[in-house]
Design an enzyme around this catalytic site. Structure first.
Site, short mmCIF file in Angstrom:
data_model
loop_
_atom_site.label_atom_id
_atom_site.label_comp_id
_atom_site.label_asym_id
_atom_site.label_seq_id
_atom_site.Cartn_x
_atom_site.Cartn_y
_atom_site.Cartn_z
N CYS A 9 0.81 -1.22 0.00
CA CYS A 9 0.00 0.00 0.00
C CYS A 9 0.85 1.27 0.00
O CYS A 9 0.32 2.36 -0.25
CB CYS A 9 -0.94 0.01 1.20
SG CYS A 9 -2.13 -1.35 1.19
N ILE B 14 -12.58 -1.89 -2.59
CA ILE B 14 -11.69 -2.05 -3.72
C ILE B 14 -12.10 -1.04 -4.80
O ILE B 14 -13.22 -0.54 -4.82
CB ILE B 14 -11.69 -3.48 -4.28
CG1 ILE B 14 -13.05 -3.81 -4.90
CG2 ILE B 14 -11.31 -4.47 -3.23
CD1 ILE B 14 -13.06 -5.10 -5.70
N HIS C 281 -9.34 3.03 -2.31
CA HIS C 281 -7.97 2.55 -2.07
C HIS C 281 -7.46 1.69 -3.22
O HIS C 281 -7.18 0.50 -3.04
CB HIS C 281 -7.94 1.77 -0.76
CG HIS C 281 -6.60 1.33 -0.30
ND1 HIS C 281 -5.43 1.99 -0.65
CD2 HIS C 281 -6.22 0.27 0.49
CE1 HIS C 281 -4.40 1.36 -0.10
NE2 HIS C 281 -4.85 0.31 0.59
#
Length: 398
Positions: free
Chosen positions: A81, A218, A345
Site C-alpha cells: 500500500c 476495492i 484505495h
C-alpha cells in the site's frame, strides 16, 4: 534550501470501478493531468517512477508507450500500500542527488478486474442497506480469502483498546462516520454517501471491531505528481511558482526486528519512527499541521495512528475522536478527502492521491471541501510487509 524539492503539478482520476477503461487509460489521464497542471510536457521530464502493486514489473514501460518514450530513467515500484508514496520518494531522491531537475511519480491500479490477487472488501448498494444487513452474506469474490487484513487491523485496534482503557467500539465507528461525511464533498471519491453512527455499527461485521462500513472498498484509479528542484523552480512561470508546494520532509521506514514482527507487522513502531523523523527534518511539530491524510484502510487503523503520528496525547486517541478534533472543522482535520474508507484505495495510487489532496488544500483549490488558510500538511501510508512513508508539505511563501 538548495536541496528543496517542490511539487508543481498533481492530478488524480476519480476513484471507482471502471469496467470500460483499463489501467493504462487511468494512468495516462493522471500523467497528462499532472503535466498540464505544471505547464510541462513529457519532453521536460528527466526521471519517472511508476508504482503499481498488481501490474507486471514492466508496467512503467507500458505507461511510457502511451504518454511518450523519451529514453529517461524509469523505476517500477512495488511496495504494497506504500507503492505510490515510495515512487514519489524515489523521484525526490533522484532530484536531491542532482541526477535530475524534473521528475514525475505515478501510482495506478485496477483492482476490479477478475483475477486481481488481493483486494479489500467493498461496500455499495449491492452489499449494504440502511438496516445494516444486505439480505445476503458478504461478497467473497475479490476479497482476501484468509481475512488476514481484517484480522491484522482488528488486532491492532483491540491491542490499543486493551492498553488504553476507555477506547470502545463506538469510538472506532466514529472514525468511519467522519470519513464518510467528509467524502460527500469530494467529487473524486469512490463513495459519497453519508452514514449514521448506528448504520456503521450495525453493518456486517468483518472482524471485530471493524464492520463493512469501517473498511476501505476495492476500486480503480491513478494519481500523479510532478516535482522539481529549487533551481528549476526559479526558472518557471510566476503562476507555477505561486502554486508550488514544498516537500519539507520525505521519510520511509520499515519494521525493526522484534520477535513479535515474525508474526504480525508492527504498524505502530514504523509509523512513530517515520513521523518523528519527518517532524525533525521538516522543523515542525504535530501542533503545526493544518491537515493530515493518513492510512485508514480500516477505522481501527486511523484511530491508532492519531497516537502514532503524535496528533493526540499518548493513549488519547479515543478522546481525540470524541472531541471532534479530526473533523474538517476541528483542531487537526484528518482525511478531509474521505480517506481510504470512502475516497477509495486503489493500492498503487493511494500514496500519491494523499499528496494530491494535501497539495490541493495548501493551494486553496479544494472547492467545497477547502479548509481555511491551510499552510502545512502531512501524508502517511503503510504497506504491510512492512513500509511506512510520511511526507510533510508546506505552502509556498507569498
Amino acid at each position: 534550501m538548495s536541496d528543496s524539492v517542490w511539487i508543481v503539478g498533481t492530478a488524480m482520476t476519480p476513484f471507482g470501478k471502471f469496467r470500460d477503461r483499463d489501467v493504462l487509460d487511468l494512468a495516462s489521464e493522471a500523467v497528462f493531468g499532472a503535466l498540464d497542471d505544471a505547464a510541462l510536457s513529457m519532453h521536460d521530464v528527466q526521471v519517472m517512477a511508476v508504482g503499481s502493486q498488481f501490474e507486471t514489473i514492466t508496467f512503467g514501460q507500458r505507461v511510457l508507450q502511451q504518454v511518450g518514450q523519451t529514453g529517461i530513467p524509469l523505476y517500477n515500484v512495488h511496495n504494497a500500500c506504500a507503492t505510490g508514496a515510495t515512487a514519489l520518494r524515489s523521484v525526490i531522491m533522484e532530484i536531491r542527488a542532482g541526477e535530475a531537475d524534473i521528475g514525475l511519480a505515478l501510482g495506478a491500479e485496477q483492482m476490479t478486474n477478475p483475477g486481481t490477487p488481493f483486494a479489500m472488501p467493498r461496500h455499495n448498494a449491492e452489499t449494504f442497506t440502511p438496516t445494516g444487513r444486505a439480505g445476503a452474506v458478504l461478497p467473497t469474490e475479490g476479497m482476501l480469502g484468509t481475512g488476514q487484513m481484517f484480522g491484522v487491523f482488528a488486532e491492532v485496534g483491540l491491542d490499543y483498546a486493551r492498553a488504553h482503557g476507555g477506547v470502545d467500539f463506538e469510538q472506532f465507528a466514529k472514525v468511519a462516520e467522519k470519513n464518510h461525511a467528509h467524502a460527500v464533498l469530494n467529487p473524486l471519491a469512490q463513495y459519497r454517501d453519508r452514514y449514521s453512527l448506528e448504520q456503521i455499527m450495525t453493518a456486517e461485521m468483518l472482524s471485530y471491531p471493524n464492520t463493512l462500513l469501517m473498511a476501505c472498498p476495492i476500486g480503480d484509479g491513478a494519481a500523479a505528481t510532478v516535482v522539481v528542484s529549487e533551481k528549476r523552480l526559479r526558472t518557471m512561470d510566476p503562476d507555477v511558482r505561486r502554486r508550488a508546494v514544498r516537500i519539507a520532509a520525505s521519510v520511509m521506514t520499515t519494521d525493526p526486528y522484534t520477535p513479535e514482527t515474525e508474526v504480525l507487522p508492527d504498524v505502530n513502531t514504523l509509523t512513530r519512527n517515520a513521523a518523528d523523523r519527518a517532524y525533525e527534518v521538516a522543523g515542525v511539530g504535530p501542533e503545526d499541521l493544518d491537515l493530515v491524510e493518513l492510512h485508514d484502510c480500516f477505522a481501527t487503523a486511523e484511530l491508532v495512528h492519531y497516537d502514532n503520528l503524535r496528533l493526540c496525547e499518548p493513549g488519547g486517541a479515543g478522546d481525540f475522536i470524541d472531541s471532534g478534533a479530526p473533523w474538517r472543522d476541528g483542531r487537526t482535520p484528518v482525511n478531509v478527502s474521505g480517506g481510504l474508507l470512502s475516497k477509495g484505495h486503489p493500492i498503487g495510487a493511494t500514496g500519491i492521491a494523499n499528496v494530491y489532496e494535501v497539495t490541493t488544500q495548501l493551494r486553496g483549490e479544494a472547492g467545497d471541501r477547502q479548509l481555511p488558510d491551510a499552510k502545512v500538511g502531512l501524508t502517511h501510508v503503510i504497506g504491510l510487509g512492512s513500509a511506512c512513508c510520511v511526507h510533510v508539505l508546506e505552502r509556498a511563501a507569498t
